[in-house]
Design a protein around this motif. Structure first.
Motif, PDB file in Angstrom:
ATOM      1  N   ARG A   1       7.573 -63.099 -34.519  1.00  0.00           N
ATOM      2  CA  ARG A   1       9.474 -63.012 -34.497  1.00  0.00           C
ATOM      3  C   ARG A   1       9.820 -63.834 -33.345  1.00  0.00           C
ATOM      4  N   ASN A   2       9.341 -63.392 -32.278  1.00  0.00           N
ATOM      5  CA  ASN A   2       9.667 -63.544 -31.109  1.00  0.00           C
ATOM      6  C   ASN A   2       8.689 -64.468 -29.909  1.00  0.00           C
ATOM      7  N   MET A   3       7.944 -64.914 -30.589  1.00  0.00           N
ATOM      8  CA  MET A   3       6.334 -65.831 -30.536  1.00  0.00           C
ATOM      9  C   MET A   3       7.046 -67.262 -30.397  1.00  0.00           C
ATOM     10  N   THR A   4       6.825 -68.185 -29.179  1.00  0.00           N
ATOM     11  CA  THR A   4       6.783 -69.616 -29.244  1.00  0.00           C
ATOM     12  C   THR A   4       4.675 -69.897 -29.692  1.00  0.00           C
ATOM     13  N   THR A   5       4.875 -70.672 -30.816  1.00  0.00           N
ATOM     14  CA  THR A   5       3.157 -70.903 -31.634  1.00  0.00           C
ATOM     15  C   THR A   5       3.008 -72.330 -31.030  1.00  0.00           C
ATOM     16  N   VAL A   6       3.790 -73.150 -30.261  1.00  0.00           N
ATOM     17  CA  VAL A   6       3.472 -74.474 -29.625  1.00  0.00           C
ATOM     18  C   VAL A   6       3.143 -74.645 -28.440  1.00  0.00           C
ATOM     19  N   LEU A   7       2.286 -75.321 -28.046  1.00  0.00           N
ATOM     20  CA  LEU A   7       1.161 -75.273 -26.943  1.00  0.00           C
ATOM     21  C   LEU A   7       1.945 -75.845 -25.988  1.00  0.00           C
ATOM     22  N   THR A   8       2.652 -75.229 -24.784  1.00  0.00           N
ATOM     23  CA  THR A   8       2.917 -75.706 -23.337  1.00  0.00           C
ATOM     24  C   THR A   8       2.675 -76.006 -22.055  1.00  0.00           C
ATOM     25  N   ARG A   9       3.174 -76.793 -21.229  1.00  0.00           N
ATOM     26  CA  ARG A   9       2.728 -76.626 -19.890  1.00  0.00           C
ATOM     27  C   ARG A   9       3.152 -75.431 -19.069  1.00  0.00           C
ATOM     28  N   GLU A  10       4.163 -74.726 -19.379  1.00  0.00           N
ATOM     29  CA  GLU A  10       3.839 -73.855 -18.604  1.00  0.00           C
ATOM     30  C   GLU A  10       3.419 -72.484 -19.318  1.00  0.00           C
ATOM     31  N   TYR A  11       2.636 -72.524 -20.534  1.00  0.00           N
ATOM     32  CA  TYR A  11       1.692 -71.151 -20.769  1.00  0.00           C
ATOM     33  C   TYR A  11       0.446 -71.646 -20.191  1.00  0.00           C
ATOM     34  N   LEU A  12      -0.485 -73.003 -19.666  1.00  0.00           N
ATOM     35  CA  LEU A  12      -1.097 -73.268 -19.141  1.00  0.00           C
ATOM     36  C   LEU A  12      -0.812 -73.363 -18.073  1.00  0.00           C
ATOM     37  N   ASP A  13      -0.175 -72.951 -17.527  1.00  0.00           N
ATOM     38  CA  ASP A  13       0.753 -73.250 -16.390  1.00  0.00           C
ATOM     39  C   ASP A  13       0.288 -71.209 -15.426  1.00  0.00           C
ATOM     40  N   VAL A  14       1.179 -70.588 -16.357  1.00  0.00           N
ATOM     41  CA  VAL A  14       0.638 -69.265 -16.138  1.00  0.00           C
ATOM     42  C   VAL A  14      -0.456 -68.038 -16.603  1.00  0.00           C
ATOM     43  N   ARG A  15      -0.924 -69.061 -17.925  1.00  0.00           N
ATOM     44  CA  ARG A  15      -1.887 -68.417 -17.926  1.00  0.00           C
ATOM     45  C   ARG A  15      -3.073 -68.513 -17.172  1.00  0.00           C
ATOM     46  N   PRO A  16      -3.777 -67.541 -16.539  1.00  0.00           N
ATOM     47  CA  PRO A  16      -4.690 -67.460 -15.218  1.00  0.00           C
ATOM     48  C   PRO A  16      -6.385 -68.971 -15.336  1.00  0.00           C
ATOM     49  N   ASP A  17      -7.063 -67.943 -16.082  1.00  0.00           N
ATOM     50  CA  ASP A  17      -7.628 -69.780 -16.926  1.00  0.00           C
ATOM     51  C   ASP A  17      -6.872 -70.606 -17.889  1.00  0.00           C
ATOM     52  N   GLY A  18      -6.261 -70.866 -17.502  1.00  0.00           N
ATOM     53  CA  GLY A  18      -4.945 -71.670 -17.857  1.00  0.00           C
ATOM     54  C   GLY A  18      -5.345 -73.361 -18.489  1.00  0.00           C
ATOM     55  N   TRP A  19      -5.797 -74.313 -16.916  1.00  0.00           N
ATOM     56  CA  TRP A  19      -5.230 -74.737 -17.163  1.00  0.00           C
ATOM     57  C   TRP A  19      -7.402 -75.580 -16.933  1.00  0.00           C
ATOM     58  N   PHE A  20      -8.592 -74.459 -16.491  1.00  0.00           N
ATOM     59  CA  PHE A  20      -9.674 -74.697 -16.016  1.00  0.00           C
ATOM     60  C   PHE A  20     -10.037 -74.123 -17.191  1.00  0.00           C
ATOM     61  N   ASP A  21     -10.235 -73.560 -18.382  1.00  0.00           N
ATOM     62  CA  ASP A  21     -11.618 -72.738 -19.038  1.00  0.00           C
ATOM     63  C   ASP A  21     -10.038 -73.441 -20.412  1.00  0.00           C
ATOM     64  N   TYR A  22      -8.611 -73.185 -20.708  1.00  0.00           N
ATOM     65  CA  TYR A  22      -8.519 -72.933 -22.024  1.00  0.00           C
ATOM     66  C   TYR A  22      -7.878 -74.060 -22.423  1.00  0.00           C
ATOM     67  N   ALA A  23      -7.312 -74.917 -21.483  1.00  0.00           N
ATOM     68  CA  ALA A  23      -7.235 -76.349 -21.925  1.00  0.00           C
ATOM     69  C   ALA A  23      -7.952 -76.587 -22.338  1.00  0.00           C
ATOM     70  N   ALA A  24      -9.403 -76.957 -21.775  1.00  0.00           N
ATOM     71  CA  ALA A  24     -11.085 -77.310 -22.199  1.00  0.00           C
ATOM     72  C   ALA A  24     -11.180 -77.408 -23.863  1.00  0.00           C
ATOM     73  N   LYS A  25     -10.591 -76.092 -24.198  1.00  0.00           N
ATOM     74  CA  LYS A  25     -10.238 -75.506 -25.987  1.00  0.00           C
ATOM     75  C   LYS A  25     -10.152 -76.668 -26.544  1.00  0.00           C
ATOM     76  N   ARG A  26      -8.923 -77.083 -25.915  1.00  0.00           N
ATOM     77  CA  ARG A  26      -7.939 -78.071 -26.256  1.00  0.00           C
ATOM     78  C   ARG A  26      -8.521 -79.727 -26.594  1.00  0.00           C
ATOM     79  N   ILE A  27      -9.820 -79.874 -25.916  1.00  0.00           N
ATOM     80  CA  ILE A  27      -9.575 -81.333 -26.503  1.00  0.00           C
ATOM     81  C   ILE A  27     -10.762 -81.263 -26.307  1.00  0.00           C
TER      82      ILE A  27
END
Length: 474
Positions: free
Chosen positions: A122-148
């Motif tokens: 009820r308090n969450m965002t469920t759409v992937l955003t740039r701010e999530y990838l920028d803030v998450r420590p492994d956002g761009w290097f590790d997590y982004a690859a899982k979405r491509i």
């Protein structure tokens, strides 16, 4: 008067000192023990109070299943666990090829974990955003690859390439707000819809969520309605969205799985706003696009009415309201879990199997009852882990980040086609807070301009929280 030798006096003094020391030590030990047992007693008392709250909630859930479960029953195991059972004789011919067994007729659920999980949405965002990838420590290097898909590597060694592939469906910030809508309809594809005339009822909702390639037209209008706001699709189905979305350029398309080059080429000519669902991998009793639609809707809506999902325990065939049936996911387990969600106050099930169409939801736990159960489950869990028990909106924030209120561009990349540039993102992304319904504005203020995202995985308390700082131009 007898004389006392210095040696004897010294020994007596030593004895007195030792006795005093022993007495002080004993008092200290008793004091420590008393304090310890008092703390233990208080902790036991708090545990007992919270356990009683959860037992009362379990009883409420049990009664709800008995009255609304279309034949299912709930057996309470303890204050957190129950077993949902199908009636004897329920058709169990659904074969699990992986484990080489037929589906069982009973399923165990942990209600404490379920309440903690679904209240988070009820308090969450469920759409992937740039701010999530920028803030998450492994956002761009590790997590982004899982979405491509078809990236050629398991890491984003080339960040520019990963950004290029994600840009067309990556908004800078959350495009939707919690509690943005009051009542929402999540409409499945079951052939049961043809036994109903829910169309006008569905269209009366503030927003309507649909799945995959389900058609919305006059042919089926009286059964499924005509309103179309959000559509959650699997990657393969998204390639065929052009025909289905014609005449509905404002309908938001949200891709459930991953993106890749072929898909990005396919969506270049679609005029609709398009996003990528944040991949949340959680072990639950029901899978598939329908469950993801509920997650998506719960992150935006106060009340969710569910249509077109077969819940009758005796149902023996797969049907779709618009085409030949396709066999789906574990039907018995899915139906049991949907029934549990209704009796946890997450959704309200509308089914042709329910003869009474009166809007009587008195059997479902109230918001206050759910709130008390949620707080009790949280406190018990934290005490078991010897962690602070205070429940705040940010208790589960494990990763924090800050971005400017004016952070980032509107969705899309610079090389978008003219069609994509004219997509109506402004319907959602540029919506000022002041134009939202009062409940959404209040929630935004209470959260202190913080967006919350779920980390992937099976842990309940692993949120990424992003603070939007006001700037001089805000």
């Amino acid at each position: 008067m007898p004389r006392v030798s210095p040696a004897t006096g010294g020994r007596r003094s030593t004895v007195v000192i030792l006795l005093c020391a022993a007495l002080v030590f004993s008092i200290s030990v008793l004091s420590i023990q008393s304090s310890f047992f008092a703390r233990v007693s208080r902790s036991d008392q708090r545990d007992s109070e919270d356990i009683q709250i959860l037992y009362d909630f379990q009883s409420n859930v049990q009664q709800c299943v008995a009255k609304r479960g279309l034949g299912l029953t709930a057996d309470i195991t303890d204050y957190c666990n129950l077993v949902l059972k199908f009636p004897e004789g329920t058709n169990s011919t659904w074969y699990n090829a992986q484990f080489k067994i037929f589906e069982p007729l009973e399923y165990k659920y942990n209600v404490c974990e379920a309440v903690l999980l679904w209240e988070q949405y009820r308090n969450m965002t469920t759409v992937l955003t740039r701010e999530y990838l920028d803030v998450r420590p492994d956002g761009w290097f590790d997590y982004a690859a899982k979405r491509i898909a078809q990236l050629g590597s398991d890491k984003c060694y080339n960040r520019s390439l990963c950004e290029e592939l994600l840009h067309p469906i990556l908004p800078a910030k959350a495009p939707f707000h919690p509690r943005q809508f009051g009542m929402c309809a999540v409409v499945g594809n079951s052939g049961d819809l043809l036994k109903t005339e829910f169309g006008e009822e569905i269209d009366a909702h503030d927003a309507v969520f649909r799945d995959n390639e389900a058609p919305v037209n006059e042919k089926y209008a009286k059964h499924v309605g005509l309103k179309r706001n959000f559509r959650l699709v699997v990657r393969g189905g998204a390639r065929n969205m052009g025909e289905i979305l014609k005449g509905s350029s404002d309908e938001v398309l949200i891709i459930k799985s991953v993106t890749h080059r072929d898909f990005n080429r396919a969506i270049r000519e679609l005029p609709n706003p398009i996003y990528l669902f944040q991949g949340i991998v959680l072990r639950r009793g029901a899978k598939g696009t329908g469950m993801k639609s509920i997650e998506l809707a719960l992150s935006m809506c106060d009340i969710i009415d569910m249509y077109g999902f077969t819940v009758d325990p005796g149902y023996t065939e797969w049907t779709r309201y618009f085409s030949e049936p396709k066999k789906g996911h574990n039907p018995l387990q899915g139906r049991a879990y949907y029934q549990l969600l209704e009796c946890l106050g997450v959704i309200r099930i509308h089914s042709p199997m329910r003869s009474k169409r009166t809007e009587d939801w008195s059997n479902i736990p109230t918001k206050d009852a759910v709130k008390r159960a949620h707080a009790a489950a949280y406190r018990l869990k934290k005490r078991q882990l010897s962690q602070p028990e205070e429940l705040t909106p940010f208790s589960n924030c494990k990763v924090w980040g800050t971005v400017s209120q004016n952070y980032g561009p509107v969705s899309g990349s610079g090389d978008m086609t003219e069609t994509r540039r004219n997509s109506n993102y402004s319907k959602w992304e540029l919506l000022p807070i002041s134009s939202l319904r009062e409940e959404a504005q209040e929630h935004y203020a209470q959260m202190g301009r913080v967006s919350q995202y779920k980390m992937d995985g099976n842990k309940l308390d692993d949120l990424v929280c992003v603070k939007h700082e006001l700037t001089s131009n805000s």
